[in-house]
Design a protein around this motif. Structure first.
Motif, PDB file in Angstrom:
ATOM      1  N   GLN A   6       0.835  -1.207   0.000  1.00  0.00           N
ATOM      2  CA  GLN A   6       0.000   0.000   0.000  1.00  0.00           C
ATOM      3  C   GLN A   6       0.867   1.253   0.000  1.00  0.00           C
ATOM      4  N   LYS A   7       1.962   1.231   0.761  1.00  0.00           N
ATOM      5  CA  LYS A   7       2.884   2.370   0.816  1.00  0.00           C
ATOM      6  C   LYS A   7       3.493   2.624  -0.559  1.00  0.00           C
ATOM      7  N   GLU A   8       3.921   1.574  -1.248  1.00  0.00           N
ATOM      8  CA  GLU A   8       4.521   1.727  -2.575  1.00  0.00           C
ATOM      9  C   GLU A   8       3.504   2.204  -3.596  1.00  0.00           C
ATOM     10  N   LEU A   9       2.266   1.747  -3.467  1.00  0.00           N
ATOM     11  CA  LEU A   9       1.215   2.185  -4.387  1.00  0.00           C
ATOM     12  C   LEU A   9       0.947   3.681  -4.232  1.00  0.00           C
ATOM     13  N   LYS A  10       0.902   4.145  -2.984  1.00  0.00           N
ATOM     14  CA  LYS A  10       0.649   5.572  -2.751  1.00  0.00           C
ATOM     15  C   LYS A  10       1.816   6.431  -3.212  1.00  0.00           C
ATOM     16  N   GLU A  11       3.035   5.936  -3.037  1.00  0.00           N
ATOM     17  CA  GLU A  11       4.199   6.686  -3.516  1.00  0.00           C
ATOM     18  C   GLU A  11       4.222   6.751  -5.036  1.00  0.00           C
ATOM     19  N   ALA A  12       3.879   5.641  -5.681  1.00  0.00           N
ATOM     20  CA  ALA A  12       3.825   5.619  -7.145  1.00  0.00           C
ATOM     21  C   ALA A  12       2.736   6.540  -7.671  1.00  0.00           C
ATOM     22  N   PHE A  13       1.649   6.687  -6.882  1.00  0.00           N
ATOM     23  CA  PHE A  13       0.510   7.497  -7.295  1.00  0.00           C
ATOM     24  C   PHE A  13       0.867   8.976  -7.419  1.00  0.00           C
ATOM     25  N   VAL A  14       1.866   9.427  -6.651  1.00  0.00           N
ATOM     26  CA  VAL A  14       2.254  10.845  -6.681  1.00  0.00           C
ATOM     27  C   VAL A  14       3.620  11.043  -7.339  1.00  0.00           C
ATOM     28  N   SER A  15       4.094  10.034  -8.055  1.00  0.00           N
ATOM     29  CA  SER A  15       5.416  10.115  -8.686  1.00  0.00           C
ATOM     30  C   SER A  15       5.292  10.205 -10.202  1.00  0.00           C
ATOM     31  N   HIS A  16       6.380  10.704 -10.827  1.00  0.00           N
ATOM     32  CA  HIS A  16       6.530  10.743 -12.283  1.00  0.00           C
ATOM     33  C   HIS A  16       5.413  11.536 -12.965  1.00  0.00           C
TER      34      HIS A  16
ATOM     35  N   PHE B  40      -8.539  13.781  -7.414  1.00  0.00           N
ATOM     36  CA  PHE B  40      -7.661  14.943  -7.593  1.00  0.00           C
ATOM     37  C   PHE B  40      -6.820  14.712  -8.848  1.00  0.00           C
ATOM     38  N   PRO B  41      -6.941  15.558  -9.874  1.00  0.00           N
ATOM     39  CA  PRO B  41      -6.232  15.320 -11.140  1.00  0.00           C
ATOM     40  C   PRO B  41      -4.723  15.234 -10.941  1.00  0.00           C
ATOM     41  N   ARG B  42      -4.101  14.298 -11.613  1.00  0.00           N
ATOM     42  CA  ARG B  42      -2.655  14.125 -11.485  1.00  0.00           C
ATOM     43  C   ARG B  42      -1.903  15.343 -12.019  1.00  0.00           C
ATOM     44  N   ARG B  43      -2.497  16.070 -12.941  1.00  0.00           N
ATOM     45  CA  ARG B  43      -1.813  17.249 -13.484  1.00  0.00           C
ATOM     46  C   ARG B  43      -1.715  18.378 -12.457  1.00  0.00           C
ATOM     47  N   PHE B  44      -2.524  18.313 -11.397  1.00  0.00           N
ATOM     48  CA  PHE B  44      -2.457  19.321 -10.342  1.00  0.00           C
ATOM     49  C   PHE B  44      -1.403  18.988  -9.288  1.00  0.00           C
ATOM     50  N   ALA B  45      -0.979  17.728  -9.228  1.00  0.00           N
ATOM     51  CA  ALA B  45      -0.046  17.297  -8.189  1.00  0.00           C
ATOM     52  C   ALA B  45       1.367  17.796  -8.483  1.00  0.00           C
ATOM     53  N   LYS B  46       2.271  17.610  -7.514  1.00  0.00           N
ATOM     54  CA  LYS B  46       3.648  18.060  -7.694  1.00  0.00           C
ATOM     55  C   LYS B  46       4.326  17.268  -8.810  1.00  0.00           C
ATOM     56  N   THR B  47       5.094  17.982  -9.600  1.00  0.00           N
ATOM     57  CA  THR B  47       5.787  17.350 -10.723  1.00  0.00           C
ATOM     58  C   THR B  47       7.038  16.624 -10.242  1.00  0.00           C
ATOM     59  N   GLU B  48       7.477  15.655 -11.036  1.00  0.00           N
ATOM     60  CA  GLU B  48       8.652  14.869 -10.667  1.00  0.00           C
ATOM     61  C   GLU B  48       9.935  15.670 -10.858  1.00  0.00           C
TER      62      GLU B  48
ATOM     63  N   VAL C  81       6.930   9.815  10.217  1.00  0.00           N
ATOM     64  CA  VAL C  81       6.923   9.159   8.908  1.00  0.00           C
ATOM     65  C   VAL C  81       7.762   7.889   8.933  1.00  0.00           C
ATOM     66  N   LYS C  82       8.943   7.963   9.554  1.00  0.00           N
ATOM     67  CA  LYS C  82       9.835   6.806   9.591  1.00  0.00           C
ATOM     68  C   LYS C  82       9.284   5.692  10.483  1.00  0.00           C
ATOM     69  N   ILE C  83       8.677   6.077  11.605  1.00  0.00           N
ATOM     70  CA  ILE C  83       8.168   5.069  12.539  1.00  0.00           C
ATOM     71  C   ILE C  83       6.934   4.358  11.979  1.00  0.00           C
ATOM     72  N   THR C  84       6.019   5.134  11.397  1.00  0.00           N
ATOM     73  CA  THR C  84       4.756   4.562  10.922  1.00  0.00           C
ATOM     74  C   THR C  84       4.850   3.968   9.525  1.00  0.00           C
ATOM     75  N   GLY C  85       5.928   4.264   8.803  1.00  0.00           N
ATOM     76  CA  GLY C  85       6.025   3.791   7.426  1.00  0.00           C
ATOM     77  C   GLY C  85       5.093   4.527   6.490  1.00  0.00           C
ATOM     78  N   TYR C  86       4.747   5.754   6.847  1.00  0.00           N
ATOM     79  CA  TYR C  86       3.863   6.593   6.040  1.00  0.00           C
ATOM     80  C   TYR C  86       4.513   6.855   4.679  1.00  0.00           C
ATOM     81  N   HIS C  87       3.708   6.874   3.628  1.00  0.00           N
ATOM     82  CA  HIS C  87       4.271   7.036   2.284  1.00  0.00           C
ATOM     83  C   HIS C  87       4.914   8.420   2.124  1.00  0.00           C
ATOM     84  N   GLU C  88       6.011   8.479   1.407  1.00  0.00           N
ATOM     85  CA  GLU C  88       6.718   9.736   1.154  1.00  0.00           C
ATOM     86  C   GLU C  88       7.329   9.713  -0.233  1.00  0.00           C
ATOM     87  N   HIS C  89       7.359  10.884  -0.844  1.00  0.00           N
ATOM     88  CA  HIS C  89       7.926  11.039  -2.182  1.00  0.00           C
ATOM     89  C   HIS C  89       9.350  11.557  -2.012  1.00  0.00           C
TER      90      HIS C  89
END
Length: 493
Positions: free
Chosen positions: A5-15, A153-161, A220-228
């Protein structure tokens, strides 16, 4: 191999590659229009609002402000994002209709009222559109940091890679610019000498940001919360950037001529871009994957982008000094706001030219095009809110109703008493957020983490996503509004 789930969320806001400059500017124009409509509706409905029981007025005003200011922003970046042009056009038409109706209530001709208004004097303690700018940057950021995790939330609005202009790419630049607008150097035009006391004060004042940055890092490190990771680095985050930009800029402003911030903004941005182009720094930031080597390698985006953000801060100081100049007459403020608007268009043109001749905007590096774009977008947003405020003052003078909070007042007019004006500002969501801005942003971050831990944001339907976002913002607004009603300012630094 299945992703966690963490990797999926990170991929969702990447690239991601962002959107165009026009759409970002158009989205930013919605906030001033909402502020205008809120004010015009208050003028039109003032008798009905005044007739409400005192016990019900504060609750109604919270719901009113939430519906007028927050709801459109949430919908415009979710289910109505594909109809942004139509939404802005529709809101504009509603504003025009209300302005025309209010104008027709006056017994004097439009030309006479306009001439009289332009020669009128304004009274204020703080420049209200600067306050509104800072608050709306905070509100839009609070919405975006949770909304980005939902598919609606449109991907074009999110932070760019790497390169591009997403709506969220403006977030840090807008915060840095907003902080600079009201810093001591912006309020006091000229200082001299090396002021150790001032630097020490600035070092002490940023400790809440450092603590929040450390708190976010540890949680973030303790809980394994997703991060870009490519956003700031392995250990870096938004709070560290804000804290260090303020410290570095304060030190530089203490030893450099404070009346030349624009010159130093350009100098820093150009020197940094020169280093990116002529050394291996750009390649190191974008393509070096050895994050385990040392702290610099692990956090290269956060460390080196500081140069760009310091340049944005200096530009904000320059604009702050210009805005804080003594002006009393309406036409003087109108001239200043028109000058700011023209400056933003010139900067936008420069950004387009840089993207053709140099390189695209890159939030990851905070390069020269990014600095120019951040300042252009900030000035456009600031001047738009200022022009809206003048329209509200004109509407109040035309109608004889002076019940709009977070707005200018005219001198030599029959206006509400200061106590009545304070009552109006007490029941105001904008004033509530302004009173505890850092607490509001901290609360938004905590609520974002809680929401992500209990809601599967990736699989939520559009309707459920919007409901969660509206509930999240409502909780944030209620907490900060209650603090304001009880005259509580949380500041322990």
């Amino acid at each position: 191999m299945a992703m966690s789930q963490k990797e999926l969320k990170e991929a969702f806001v990447s690239h991601l590659n962002g959107t165009n400059l026009v759409e970002v500017a158009l989205g930013a124009s919605l906030s001033p229009l909402c502020l205008l409509n809120r004010g015009l509706l208050l003028i039109l409905c003032h008798k009905g609002l005044a007739a409400l029981p005192v016990s019900a007025q504060s609750s109604f005003r919270l719901l009113f402000d939430y519906t007028a200011l927050i709801l459109p922003l949430v919908l415009s970046c979710t289910i109505l994002s594909d109809f942004l042009y139509q939404v802005v056009t529709g809101v504009c038409l509603v504003s025009v209709c209300m302005l025309v109706y209010i104008s027709h209530t006056s017994t004097h001709s439009f030309g006479w009222r306009t001439k009289t208004f332009l020669e009128s004097q304004l009274q204020f303690v703080q420049v209200p559109f600067v306050t509104n700018f800072r608050v709306f940057v905070n509100l839009m950021t609070a919405i975006s940091i949770l909304a980005v995790d939902f598919a609606v939330f449109p991907r074009r609005f999110a932070k760019t890679e790497t390169y591009g202009t997403g709506v969220m790419d403006f977030g840090v630049g807008g915060f840095v610019f907003a902080n600079a607008l009201t810093c001591p150097a912006a309020r006091i035009k000229a200082t001299s000498g090396f002021k150790l006391k001032h630097i020490t004060k600035q070092l002490v004042s940023v400790w809440p940001l450092v603590v929040m940055g450390l708190g976010r890092l540890i949680s973030v490190k303790i809980t394994g919360y997703h991060e870009h990771v490519t956003e700031y680095g392995v250990h870096w985050n938004f709070f560290f950037t804000l804290a260090l930009v303020r410290v570095v800029a304060s030190i530089l402003l203490a030893v450099l001529p404070v009346n030349q911030p624009l010159f130093f903004a350009l100098l820093i941005a150009l020197m940094y871009q020169f280093l990116l182009d002529t050394t291996g720094l750009k390649e190191f930031i974008l393509h070096n994957n050895d994050r385990d080597y040392d702290f610099i390698h692990a956090n290269r985006e956060g460390v080196f982008s500081l140069a760009g953000y310091v340049a944005v801060y200096f530009a904000g100081v320059h604009v702050g000094q210009y805005v804080m100049q003594r002006r009393l007459i309406v036409k003087e403020w109108l001239r200043a706001l028109c000058c700011l608007s023209m400056s933003s268009f010139v900067l936008y043109a420069t950004v387009c030219l840089c993207q053709i001749l140099l390189e695209p905007v890159s939030r990851r590096m905070a390069n020269l095009p990014f600095c120019l774009w951040s300042v252009a977008q900030s000035i456009f947003f600031l001047s738009s809110i200022g022009l809206v405020d003048l329209l509200l003052v004109f509407s109040q003078s035309t109608s004889g109703v002076h019940c709009v909070p977070s707005s200018w007042s005219l001198c030599n007019k029959r206006t509400d008493s200061s106590s009545a004006k304070n009552t109006v500002n007490t029941m105001c969501l904008v004033q509530a957020v302004n009173r505890n801005q850092l607490i509001f942003f901290l609360l938004s971050n905590v609520m974002t983490g809680i929401t992500n831990s209990v809601v599967d944001t990736l699989t939520c339907s559009s309707d459920l996503s919007v409901y969660v976002l509206l509930s999240y913002m409502f909780i944030n607004c209620v907490v900060i509004y209650v603090l304001h009603l009880y005259d509580i300012t949380i500041k322990f630094w």
